[in-house]
Scaffold this motif. Structure first.
Motif, PDB file in Angstrom:
ATOM      1  N   GLU A 172       0.945  -1.234  -0.053  1.00  0.00           N
ATOM      2  CA  GLU A 172       0.095  -0.108   0.129  1.00  0.00           C
ATOM      3  C   GLU A 172       0.716   1.140  -0.111  1.00  0.00           C
ATOM      4  O   GLU A 172       0.519   2.317  -0.594  1.00  0.00           O
ATOM      5  CB  GLU A 172      -1.019  -0.204   1.261  1.00  0.00           C
ATOM      6  CG  GLU A 172      -2.142  -1.004   1.058  1.00  0.00           C
ATOM      7  CD  GLU A 172      -2.896  -1.060  -0.238  1.00  0.00           C
ATOM      8  OE1 GLU A 172      -3.119  -0.015  -0.699  1.00  0.00           O
ATOM      9  OE2 GLU A 172      -2.874  -1.986  -0.975  1.00  0.00           O
ATOM     10  N   ALA A 173       1.839   1.030   0.705  1.00  0.00           N
ATOM     11  CA  ALA A 173       2.952   2.349   0.784  1.00  0.00           C
ATOM     12  C   ALA A 173       3.511   2.767  -0.504  1.00  0.00           C
ATOM     13  O   ALA A 173       3.521   3.695  -1.118  1.00  0.00           O
ATOM     14  CB  ALA A 173       3.922   2.085   1.689  1.00  0.00           C
ATOM     15  N   CYS A 174       3.752   1.728  -1.291  1.00  0.00           N
ATOM     16  CA  CYS A 174       4.475   1.523  -2.680  1.00  0.00           C
ATOM     17  C   CYS A 174       3.357   2.019  -3.777  1.00  0.00           C
ATOM     18  O   CYS A 174       3.742   2.885  -4.516  1.00  0.00           O
ATOM     19  CB  CYS A 174       5.083   0.088  -3.138  1.00  0.00           C
ATOM     20  SG  CYS A 174       6.079  -0.005  -4.654  1.00  0.00           S
ATOM     21  N   ARG A 175       2.296   1.657  -3.544  1.00  0.00           N
ATOM     22  CA  ARG A 175       1.126   1.952  -4.406  1.00  0.00           C
ATOM     23  C   ARG A 175       0.715   3.689  -4.428  1.00  0.00           C
ATOM     24  O   ARG A 175       0.744   4.207  -5.376  1.00  0.00           O
ATOM     25  CB  ARG A 175      -0.255   1.231  -4.056  1.00  0.00           C
ATOM     26  CG  ARG A 175      -1.291   1.359  -4.906  1.00  0.00           C
ATOM     27  CD  ARG A 175      -2.446   0.389  -4.726  1.00  0.00           C
ATOM     28  NE  ARG A 175      -2.418  -0.805  -5.052  1.00  0.00           N
ATOM     29  CZ  ARG A 175      -3.053  -1.838  -4.673  1.00  0.00           C
ATOM     30  NH1 ARG A 175      -4.125  -1.741  -3.743  1.00  0.00           N
ATOM     31  NH2 ARG A 175      -2.780  -3.080  -5.024  1.00  0.00           N
ATOM     32  N   ARG A 176       0.942   3.877  -3.105  1.00  0.00           N
ATOM     33  CA  ARG A 176       0.640   5.124  -2.654  1.00  0.00           C
ATOM     34  C   ARG A 176       1.819   6.172  -3.366  1.00  0.00           C
ATOM     35  O   ARG A 176       1.412   7.155  -4.161  1.00  0.00           O
ATOM     36  CB  ARG A 176       0.618   5.619  -1.240  1.00  0.00           C
ATOM     37  CG  ARG A 176       0.357   7.001  -0.902  1.00  0.00           C
ATOM     38  CD  ARG A 176       0.247   7.125   0.683  1.00  0.00           C
ATOM     39  NE  ARG A 176       1.353   6.838   1.228  1.00  0.00           N
ATOM     40  CZ  ARG A 176       1.618   5.771   2.113  1.00  0.00           C
ATOM     41  NH1 ARG A 176       0.744   4.761   2.283  1.00  0.00           N
ATOM     42  NH2 ARG A 176       2.690   5.580   2.518  1.00  0.00           N
ATOM     43  N   VAL A 177       3.000   5.719  -3.408  1.00  0.00           N
ATOM     44  CA  VAL A 177       4.105   6.680  -3.825  1.00  0.00           C
ATOM     45  C   VAL A 177       3.971   6.580  -5.446  1.00  0.00           C
ATOM     46  O   VAL A 177       4.253   7.571  -6.068  1.00  0.00           O
ATOM     47  CB  VAL A 177       5.469   5.964  -3.344  1.00  0.00           C
ATOM     48  CG1 VAL A 177       6.575   6.688  -4.134  1.00  0.00           C
ATOM     49  CG2 VAL A 177       5.526   6.186  -1.972  1.00  0.00           C
ATOM     50  N   VAL A 178       3.716   5.312  -5.909  1.00  0.00           N
ATOM     51  CA  VAL A 178       3.704   5.097  -7.340  1.00  0.00           C
ATOM     52  C   VAL A 178       2.494   6.123  -8.088  1.00  0.00           C
ATOM     53  O   VAL A 178       2.643   6.731  -8.894  1.00  0.00           O
ATOM     54  CB  VAL A 178       3.397   3.867  -7.795  1.00  0.00           C
ATOM     55  CG1 VAL A 178       3.021   3.596  -9.288  1.00  0.00           C
ATOM     56  CG2 VAL A 178       4.546   2.904  -7.456  1.00  0.00           C
ATOM     57  N   ALA A 179       1.164   6.106  -7.434  1.00  0.00           N
ATOM     58  CA  ALA A 179       0.094   7.094  -7.508  1.00  0.00           C
ATOM     59  C   ALA A 179       0.580   8.503  -7.596  1.00  0.00           C
ATOM     60  O   ALA A 179      -0.136   9.241  -8.366  1.00  0.00           O
ATOM     61  CB  ALA A 179      -1.326   6.621  -6.684  1.00  0.00           C
ATOM     62  N   ALA A 180       1.454   8.917  -6.761  1.00  0.00           N
ATOM     63  CA  ALA A 180       1.924  10.177  -6.629  1.00  0.00           C
ATOM     64  C   ALA A 180       2.920  10.616  -7.741  1.00  0.00           C
ATOM     65  O   ALA A 180       3.430  11.607  -7.702  1.00  0.00           O
ATOM     66  CB  ALA A 180       2.465  10.383  -5.322  1.00  0.00           C
ATOM     67  N   GLY A 181       3.152   9.621  -8.679  1.00  0.00           N
ATOM     68  CA  GLY A 181       3.949  10.028  -9.912  1.00  0.00           C
ATOM     69  C   GLY A 181       5.495   9.524  -9.782  1.00  0.00           C
ATOM     70  O   GLY A 181       6.223  10.138 -10.569  1.00  0.00           O
ATOM     71  N   HIS A 182       5.731   8.697  -8.817  1.00  0.00           N
ATOM     72  CA  HIS A 182       6.982   8.222  -8.696  1.00  0.00           C
ATOM     73  C   HIS A 182       7.507   6.716  -9.185  1.00  0.00           C
ATOM     74  O   HIS A 182       8.407   6.245  -8.773  1.00  0.00           O
ATOM     75  CB  HIS A 182       7.355   8.432  -7.272  1.00  0.00           C
ATOM     76  CG  HIS A 182       7.432   9.505  -6.746  1.00  0.00           C
ATOM     77  ND1 HIS A 182       8.190  10.730  -7.132  1.00  0.00           N
ATOM     78  CD2 HIS A 182       6.414  10.026  -5.791  1.00  0.00           C
ATOM     79  CE1 HIS A 182       7.912  11.858  -6.047  1.00  0.00           C
ATOM     80  NE2 HIS A 182       6.616  11.509  -5.469  1.00  0.00           N
ATOM     81  N   GLY A 183       6.496   6.187 -10.066  1.00  0.00           N
ATOM     82  CA  GLY A 183       6.674   4.756 -10.268  1.00  0.00           C
ATOM     83  C   GLY A 183       8.072   4.485 -11.299  1.00  0.00           C
ATOM     84  O   GLY A 183       8.258   3.396 -11.230  1.00  0.00           O
ATOM     85  N   ASP A 184       8.428   5.644 -12.061  1.00  0.00           N
ATOM     86  CA  ASP A 184       9.520   5.318 -12.812  1.00  0.00           C
ATOM     87  C   ASP A 184      10.927   5.452 -12.132  1.00  0.00           C
ATOM     88  O   ASP A 184      12.007   5.370 -12.683  1.00  0.00           O
ATOM     89  CB  ASP A 184       9.706   6.192 -14.130  1.00  0.00           C
ATOM     90  CG  ASP A 184       9.466   7.724 -13.683  1.00  0.00           C
ATOM     91  OD1 ASP A 184       9.234   8.111 -12.575  1.00  0.00           O
ATOM     92  OD2 ASP A 184       9.704   8.452 -14.810  1.00  0.00           O
ATOM     93  N   GLU A 185      10.736   5.925 -10.776  1.00  0.00           N
ATOM     94  CA  GLU A 185      12.021   6.204  -9.895  1.00  0.00           C
ATOM     95  C   GLU A 185      12.686   4.747  -9.463  1.00  0.00           C
ATOM     96  O   GLU A 185      11.971   3.550  -9.608  1.00  0.00           O
ATOM     97  CB  GLU A 185      11.781   6.857  -8.878  1.00  0.00           C
ATOM     98  CG  GLU A 185      11.247   8.284  -9.054  1.00  0.00           C
ATOM     99  CD  GLU A 185      11.258   9.187  -7.875  1.00  0.00           C
ATOM    100  OE1 GLU A 185      10.918  10.255  -8.088  1.00  0.00           O
ATOM    101  OE2 GLU A 185      11.004   8.527  -6.802  1.00  0.00           O
ATOM    102  N   ASP A 186      13.861   4.643  -9.150  1.00  0.00           N
ATOM    103  CA  ASP A 186      14.469   3.386  -8.688  1.00  0.00           C
ATOM    104  C   ASP A 186      13.688   3.128  -7.319  1.00  0.00           C
ATOM    105  O   ASP A 186      13.122   3.953  -6.499  1.00  0.00           O
ATOM    106  CB  ASP A 186      15.823   3.809  -7.965  1.00  0.00           C
ATOM    107  CG  ASP A 186      16.696   2.515  -7.910  1.00  0.00           C
ATOM    108  OD1 ASP A 186      16.461   2.084  -6.704  1.00  0.00           O
ATOM    109  OD2 ASP A 186      17.437   2.092  -8.758  1.00  0.00           O
ATOM    110  N   ALA A 187      13.458   1.734  -7.275  1.00  0.00           N
ATOM    111  CA  ALA A 187      12.610   1.264  -6.166  1.00  0.00           C
ATOM    112  C   ALA A 187      13.074   1.646  -4.551  1.00  0.00           C
ATOM    113  O   ALA A 187      12.383   1.719  -3.811  1.00  0.00           O
ATOM    114  CB  ALA A 187      12.762  -0.527  -6.251  1.00  0.00           C
TER     115      ALA A 187
END
Length: 300
Positions: A274-289
């Motif tokens: 859920e934390a990862c999903r929230r961060v991806v939804a905020a536009g950071h999905g293409d950043e390093d994990a």
């Protein structure tokens, strides 16, 4: 083995990991055909190989079926279960063209349940299937020192071994048993990775809230159980550079989803997902994990 004895190979998927793995195959002198969903990437790959290895030519195929036709080995390095199903079973997929006896090496990370389904379908068409996800990022893939988790019939694993030894450190090429075991091992490793990154993020957040100085914060984390993975996260903290990504955050999210499809009672993994999903939804999905830790520390 002379070049005339080597099997003809198709490599499907030339992303961040697939391209360096396919390049090892080309350098070894195999007759190689490649396919990528974005054809321009396949064309660029073929041009790069021609410049590096002038005597080697790479055929660029329009479809997975075209790439697989007449090949003795087909390698898949694709993003997710949907992509693997389409490339294997679609109207222009591998199963429509590959001849009985073809060895299929799937190094995608798709989870054991889907792996077993695809393996059964491939076996039903007379193909030999090896489940062989790899652990590592672009650097190890380029250097040929990945970890390889192979599973399936032992005879098929041994037929695939020359490729595993190109991609991975031979000491870390492992045969794990029946098909699906390799995919299971890969999910366990990526679960540990995701949870460790998130734990580091919470440690960074708590350190900030409590007002600990940076040098003390770094010492506490570096000397903890999280220490081995902290240097790359610390680099992101100090430089702000989250790209180019060795392993994109959106792929970590995909892998956490796969873990929970296999075992939905994993409460800690659910929280990290859920934390990862929230961060991806905020536009950071293409950043390093590993930037997940930084974004969590920032309160994203």
């Amino acid at each position: 083995m002379s070049s005339t004895d080597r099997p003809r190979v198709a490599f499907l998927g030339l992303g961040r990991m697939g391209a360096p793995m396919a390049r090892h195959v080309a350098r070894a002198g195999y007759d190689l055909a490649v396919w990528n969903r974005t054809r321009s990437k396949a064309e660029s790959f073929a041009q790069e190989v021609a410049q590096e290895v002038p005597q080697q030519s790479v055929q660029v195929a329009d479809t997975p079926a075209e790439a697989a036709r007449g090949r003795q080995v087909v390698v898949l390095m694709l993003a997710d279960p949907t992509a693997v199903r389409e490339v294997m079973s679609g109207s222009s997929g591998v199963l429509s063209a590959a001849e009985p006896g073809t060895l299929v090496i799937d190094s995608s990370t798709i989870g054991p349940t889907v792996t077993r389904e695809i393996a059964a379908e491939a076996s039903g068409r007379g193909l030999r299937y090896v489940d062989a996800p790899v652990y590592g990022t672009v650097g190890p893939a380029t250097e040929g020192v990945l970890e390889v988790y192979g599973s399936g019939e032992r005879e098929n694993f041994e037929r695939a071994r020359p490729f595993f030894d190109q991609w991975g450190d031979p000491a870390k090429v492992r045969y794990l048993g029946p098909v699906g075991a390799g995919s299971a091992a890969k999910l366990v490793r990526n679960l540990i990775l995701g949870v460790s990154i998130a734990a580091t993020g919470e440690a960074l957040r708590l350190s900030s809230v409590l007002g600990l100085p940076d040098d003390l914060r770094n010492d506490l984390i570096e000397t903890s159980q999280l220490g081995p993975s902290y240097p790359r996260i610390r680099e992101i903290v100090e430089t702000g550079r989250t790209k180019p990504a060795a392993f994109e955050m959106v792929l970590l999210l995909k892998d956490l989803d796969l873990c929970l499809r296999e075992a939905d009672e994993l409460g800690l993994t659910q929280a990290v997902r859920e934390a990862c999903r929230r961060v991806v939804a905020a536009g950071h999905g293409d950043e390093d994990a590993r930037a997940l830790a930084v974004r969590m520390a920032e309160g994203v």
